[in-house]
Scaffold this active site. Structure first.
Site, PDB file in Angstrom:
ATOM      1  N   HIS A   1      23.341  46.240  23.764  1.00 31.68           N
ATOM      2  CA  HIS A   1      23.570  47.544  24.411  1.00 31.68           C
ATOM      3  C   HIS A   1      24.986  48.050  24.131  1.00 31.68           C
ATOM      4  O   HIS A   1      25.195  49.244  23.920  1.00 31.68           O
ATOM      5  CB  HIS A   1      23.393  47.443  25.930  1.00 31.68           C
ATOM      6  CG  HIS A   1      21.973  47.559  26.398  1.00 31.68           C
ATOM      7  ND1 HIS A   1      21.174  48.642  26.121  1.00 31.68           N
ATOM      8  CD2 HIS A   1      21.210  46.726  27.141  1.00 31.68           C
ATOM      9  CE1 HIS A   1      19.976  48.476  26.682  1.00 31.68           C
ATOM     10  NE2 HIS A   1      19.975  47.309  27.302  1.00 31.68           N
TER      11      HIS A   1
ATOM     12  N   CYS B   1      13.531  45.984  29.660  1.00 32.96           N
ATOM     13  CA  CYS B   1      14.846  46.596  29.819  1.00 32.96           C
ATOM     14  C   CYS B   1      14.736  47.682  30.876  1.00 32.96           C
ATOM     15  O   CYS B   1      13.790  48.472  30.851  1.00 32.96           O
ATOM     16  CB  CYS B   1      15.287  47.206  28.480  1.00 32.96           C
ATOM     17  SG  CYS B   1      16.886  48.023  28.552  1.00 32.96           S
ATOM     18  N   LEU B   2      15.695  47.732  31.793  1.00 33.23           N
ATOM     19  CA  LEU B   2      15.652  48.742  32.849  1.00 33.23           C
ATOM     20  C   LEU B   2      15.731  50.157  32.279  1.00 33.23           C
ATOM     21  O   LEU B   2      15.261  51.102  32.908  1.00 33.23           O
ATOM     22  CB  LEU B   2      16.784  48.506  33.862  1.00 33.23           C
ATOM     23  CG  LEU B   2      16.708  47.181  34.637  1.00 33.23           C
ATOM     24  CD1 LEU B   2      17.919  47.034  35.557  1.00 33.23           C
ATOM     25  CD2 LEU B   2      15.415  47.078  35.436  1.00 33.23           C
TER      26      LEU B   2
ATOM     27  N   HIS C   1      20.789  40.403  24.495  1.00 33.02           N
ATOM     28  CA  HIS C   1      20.195  41.711  24.805  1.00 33.02           C
ATOM     29  C   HIS C   1      21.278  42.679  25.298  1.00 33.02           C
ATOM     30  O   HIS C   1      21.332  43.839  24.875  1.00 33.02           O
ATOM     31  CB  HIS C   1      19.105  41.507  25.863  1.00 33.02           C
ATOM     32  CG  HIS C   1      18.438  42.752  26.360  1.00 33.02           C
ATOM     33  ND1 HIS C   1      17.108  43.021  26.179  1.00 33.02           N
ATOM     34  CD2 HIS C   1      18.943  43.810  27.067  1.00 33.02           C
ATOM     35  CE1 HIS C   1      16.817  44.192  26.740  1.00 33.02           C
ATOM     36  NE2 HIS C   1      17.915  44.693  27.290  1.00 33.02           N
ATOM     37  N   GLU C   2      22.170  42.177  26.176  1.00 32.36           N
ATOM     38  CA  GLU C   2      23.189  43.060  26.774  1.00 32.36           C
ATOM     39  C   GLU C   2      24.303  43.414  25.779  1.00 32.36           C
ATOM     40  O   GLU C   2      24.781  44.561  25.761  1.00 32.36           O
ATOM     41  CB  GLU C   2      23.780  42.425  28.032  1.00 32.36           C
ATOM     42  CG  GLU C   2      22.762  42.114  29.139  1.00 32.36           C
ATOM     43  CD  GLU C   2      21.877  43.278  29.522  1.00 32.36           C
ATOM     44  OE1 GLU C   2      22.316  44.437  29.417  1.00 32.36           O
ATOM     45  OE2 GLU C   2      20.722  43.032  29.925  1.00 32.36           O
TER      46      GLU C   2
ATOM     47  N   GLN D   1      24.285  51.515  30.368  1.00 37.02           N
ATOM     48  CA  GLN D   1      23.058  51.822  31.107  1.00 37.02           C
ATOM     49  C   GLN D   1      23.339  52.550  32.416  1.00 37.02           C
ATOM     50  O   GLN D   1      22.414  53.099  33.027  1.00 37.02           O
ATOM     51  CB  GLN D   1      22.273  50.536  31.403  1.00 37.02           C
ATOM     52  CG  GLN D   1      21.738  49.857  30.158  1.00 37.02           C
ATOM     53  CD  GLN D   1      20.952  48.620  30.539  1.00 37.02           C
ATOM     54  OE1 GLN D   1      21.510  47.548  30.708  1.00 37.02           O
ATOM     55  NE2 GLN D   1      19.645  48.763  30.694  1.00 37.02           N
TER      56      GLN D   1
ATOM     57  N   GLY E   1      19.949  41.572  33.860  1.00 38.45           N
ATOM     58  CA  GLY E   1      21.162  41.926  33.123  1.00 38.45           C
ATOM     59  C   GLY E   1      21.327  43.431  33.124  1.00 38.45           C
ATOM     60  O   GLY E   1      20.332  44.167  33.219  1.00 38.45           O
TER      61      GLY E   1
HETATM   62 ZN    ZN Z   1      18.420  46.463  28.319  1.00 37.86          ZN
END
Ligand code: ZN
Length: 186
Positions: A146, A100-101, A142-143, A50, A45
């Site tokens: 963000h 998470c990236l 999760h997204e 991000q 995701g």
């Molecule tokens: Zn993330």
């Protein structure tokens, strides 16, 4: 085109992202770039903040991983969510080990509802309401966090977060190695 990923500590990850409308320029190109960036980094995701864009846009995609060959198969499920809103949460919750990236090298169990109903538009501006379960339900929460300026480590206990403080500070300082390109926090 692969975009650099913004790391923990960058102010954009703490801002509430803004909805977009049909006048948003080159949306499909941006979505394609976000998928390319996500898959290149082995993510499931990616939210627009991000990649340093303060807009309510998320991509999610799953591919089977083959341990023997250390490679990924074809994409089995993919969702582009424009202006997503979680309109209902299921009652049952469980823990899942999230990463998470933007927060490399940290993986922690996070408690969340196992099902959610999410309303959104896709990149063709077709409206959808999905009853998400399994990994999709997990990643969408999760997204969407963000987009609301939240990172998964915010959902850990104070004790857990204290234990991770040094690792988080290293990410803020750019002292972290990733196979994908990261953008230093400004
Ligand atoms: Zn993330």
């Amino acid at each position: 085109m692969i975009l650099p990923i913004v790391g923990y500590g960058a102010p954009i990850l703490r801002k509430v992202a803004q909805p977009i409308d049909q006048s948003y320029p080159n949306l499909k190109e941006l979505v394609a770039n976000m998928y390319e960036t996500m898959y290149a980094a082995d993510g499931v995701g990616l939210a627009a903040p991000q990649v340093d864009l303060p807009i309510r846009l998320v991509v999610i995609g799953f591919r089977p991983y083959d341990e023997k060959t250390d490679s990924y198969g074809e994409v089995t499920e993919q969702h582009t969510l424009v202006n997503p809103e979680i309109v209902a949460f299921g009652e049952k919750k469980d823990y899942y080990n999230e990463g998470c990236l933007s927060v490399p090298d940290i993986h922690e169990d996070v408690l969340r509802p196992t099902t959610v109903r999410v309303h959104y538009w896709d990149e063709d501006w077709v409206e959808h309401t999905d009853d998400a379960t399994g990994l999709y339900a997990r990643v969408v929460q999760h997204e969407v966090d963000h987009l609301d300026g939240k990172v998964f480590t915010d959902r850990l206990s104070n004790l857990r977060r204290t234990m991770l403080r040094r690792k988080l500070n290293d990410i803020v300082a750019g002292k972290v190695h990733t196979k994908y390109r990261m953008k230093r926090a400004k």
